[in-house]
Design an enzyme around this catalytic site. Structure first.
Site, PDB file in Angstrom:
ATOM      1  CB  CYS A 163      -0.962  -0.050   1.173  1.00  0.00           C
ATOM      2  SG  CYS A 163      -1.967  -1.542   1.076  1.00  0.00           S
ATOM      3  CG  HIS A 303      -1.821   4.215   5.543  1.00  0.00           C
ATOM      4  ND1 HIS A 303      -1.821   4.113   4.174  1.00  0.00           N
ATOM      5  CD2 HIS A 303      -1.882   2.931   6.007  1.00  0.00           C
ATOM      6  CE1 HIS A 303      -1.871   2.833   3.825  1.00  0.00           C
ATOM      7  NE2 HIS A 303      -1.919   2.097   4.909  1.00  0.00           N
ATOM      8  CD  GLU A 314      -1.820   7.319   9.579  1.00  0.00           C
ATOM      9  OE1 GLU A 314      -2.794   6.588   9.345  1.00  0.00           O
ATOM     10  OE2 GLU A 314      -1.342   8.119   8.749  1.00  0.00           O
ATOM     11  CE  LYS A 335      -5.381   4.279   2.129  1.00  0.00           C
ATOM     12  NZ  LYS A 335      -4.391   5.265   2.614  1.00  0.00           N
ATOM     13  CG  HIS A 340      -6.377   0.938   1.273  1.00  0.00           C
ATOM     14  ND1 HIS A 340      -5.428   1.481   0.425  1.00  0.00           N
ATOM     15  CD2 HIS A 340      -5.673   0.335   2.271  1.00  0.00           C
ATOM     16  CE1 HIS A 340      -4.220   1.205   0.886  1.00  0.00           C
ATOM     17  NE2 HIS A 340      -4.335   0.514   2.004  1.00  0.00           N
ATOM     18  CG  PHE A 399       0.115  -6.270   4.089  1.00  0.00           C
ATOM     19  CD1 PHE A 399      -0.389  -5.558   5.164  1.00  0.00           C
ATOM     20  CD2 PHE A 399      -0.720  -7.171   3.438  1.00  0.00           C
ATOM     21  CE1 PHE A 399      -1.693  -5.729   5.589  1.00  0.00           C
ATOM     22  CE2 PHE A 399      -2.032  -7.354   3.858  1.00  0.00           C
ATOM     23  CZ  PHE A 399      -2.522  -6.635   4.926  1.00  0.00           C
TER      24      PHE A 399
END
Lengths: 413, 78
Positions: A163, A303, A314, A335, A340, A399
């Protein structure tokens, strides 16, 4: 003295619209791009919602032969790159084509093609699979096809960092220009992975929202009722130029890319570490790269995936970096509206961050009705806000423990 | 529909060319802009449509539209 890098063109196809203009209008209006999945039959799937493109006509950008052979992620890249190039007004000429490069990141690549061809293989045998399968599926073929389309003969690459892919693409492209290996880079991120296999696999990880009866309320970053991310698809691509190159041709300059950071968590394949120290170090690295301090940042495009862990950690990372000044920085997750976009997120969110600076409108975190993290911070709940700003940060984490952060600022001589 | 017409239908669809371009002597690579992968896909489509297999050594002899017509005729397709 580093060579300075500016953004001079932007193109996007997103769940909110098939251009930057339409996407930005959706963002300002707080619209959600999430709806029931139309790409495949979701019977038996835990998740039946996603943020798909709407009314996208690929034949504006590719012919019928290309449409049959290219995976959607390649077509979305060609569409976005075409719009970004037109927007920049740049025409690449043969004598300096090798000074123009392309980096387009993708987390997943052509998974839909792989799934379709696997089915043909199983049903009809190896003699029936398409000879165009591999060049449709390889993640770097979006950069490949864009470079062919525009005759960009300089550096080419594809960041495959989950991502964070789109952010890494733009950041790496910035470094290539700074270090003198190119004067122009076409860079961004893309994914088109709303497929049966990817949705079922993300479901197996319990990563996706299953708020199927309320799709528009499903992506709710920082809200106590968030239950996972909503998968989106799309692409965002920018044209970036070395400052004097852009000025010499009289280009319109949207913003300067001031700093880039990348770090690794070295912790877990999918989960962020408590307090997300990797993300905190990444934000600091991006600030330091731009010779800036936390107090210089006006807005953070977070994010903010709407997963329980990301959003909590975050916010903790932002507190670590910003300390007391965390309360004076505006933060939101777009988002909440786009879903996403995986590898596309960094590309689209870079564009939205630049638009925030250009337009003086801070996007909202829609659906943020009851924050359970950052309750004392300004997470711009529910409604966009007019406020002119100078500097903004775009966070993406992926990831594999990948963190990538870009810092943008309004252009001044 | 004649065999020629059926073949040309497939070529027009697969290679994005016009019917006018599909004269019998037109060569796939030199005249119709095909590359080697286009040819593989085209032959697969022919195999599917005419219910037959074309071996790779036979494929090497196919250069023009007339070559395809002759080949299919030789296999008893009409």
């Amino acid at each position: 003295m580093k060579r300075r890098v500016v953004v001079t063109g932007m193109g996007a196809v997103t769940p909110l619209g098939n251009s930057v203009k339409d996407t930005w209008e959706g963002i300002c209006g707080g619209r959600s791009g999430v709806a029931g999945i139309t790409k495949f039959d979701t019977t038996g799937f835990d998740t039946k919602i996603a943020a798909e493109l709407k009314n996208f006509d690929p034949l504006i950008f590719v012919n019928k032969k290309e449409l049959r052979r290219y995976d959607d992620f390649i077509i979305y890249s060609l569409a976005s790159a075409e719009m970004a190039m037109v927007d920049s007004g740049l025409r690449i000429e043969g004598s300096w084509a090798d000074r123009v490069g392309v980096i387009i990141g993708s987390a997943i690549g052509g998974l839909a093609t792989i799934e379709n061809q696997k089915e043909i293989l199983m049903k009809a045998g190896p003699g029936r699979v398409s000879p165009f399968t591999i060049p449709a599926a390889l993640a770097n073929l979006s950069a490949g096809q864009v470079s062919i389309r525009f005759s960009a003969k300089g550096p080419i690459n594809c960041t495959v960092t989950a991502c964070a892919s789109g952010t890494n693409a733009i950041g790496d492209a910035m470094r290539i220009i700074q270090q003198g290996y190119a004067d122009v880079m076409i860079a961004g991120g893309v994914d088109a992975a709303i497929t049966p296999l990817s949705v079922s696999c993300f479901n197996a990880m319990r990563a996706l929202s299953i708020r199927n009866d309320e799709p528009q309320r499903a992506s709710r970053p920082f809200d106590r009722d968030r239950d996972g991310f909503v998968m989106g698809e799309g692409c965002g691509i920018v044209v970036m130029e070395e400052l004097s190159f852009a000025r010499n041709r009289g280009a319109r300059i949207y913003a300067e890319i001031a700093g880039y950071g990348m770090t690794s968590d070295a912790f877990h394949m999918a989960a962020p570490p408590p307090g997300h120290e990797g993300a905190a170090r990444c934000m600091l690295a991006a600030l330091s790269d731009g010779d800036m301090v936390p107090g210089d940042i006006d807005y953070i495009n977070a994010h903010g995936t709407s997963t329980p862990l990301n959003d909590q950690y975050e916010i903790e990372a932002i507190r670590t970096v910003f300390g007391e000044s965390a309360k004076s920085v505006c933060i939101s997750s777009t988002k909440s509206m786009t879903g996403h976009l995986l590898g596309g997120a960094g590309g689209v969110e870079a564009i939205l961050t630049v638009k925030t600076i250009e337009e003086g409108v801070l996007p909202a975190t829609v659906n943020l009705e009851n924050p359970d993290v950052g309750t004392d911070l300004d997470l711009i709940p529910l409604q966009a806000r007019q406020k002119s700003i100078e500097t903004a940060m775009s966070n993406t984490f992926g990831f594999g423990g990948v963190n990538a952060v870009l810092v943008f600022k309004g252009y001044r001589d | 529909m004649t065999l020629e017409e059926r073949i040309i239908d497939i070529i027009v669809e697969q290679l994005e060319v016009t019917r006018e371009e599909c004269v019998p002597e037109a060569a796939f690579i030199d005249d119709l802009g095909a590359d080697s992968l286009d040819l593989v896909e085209l032959i697969m489509e022919m195999e599917e449509n005419f219910g037959m297999q074309i071996a790779d050594d036979e494929l090497e002899k196919i250069r023009t539209i007339q070559d395809v017509i002759d080949f299919l005729r030789s296999k008893g397709v009409s």
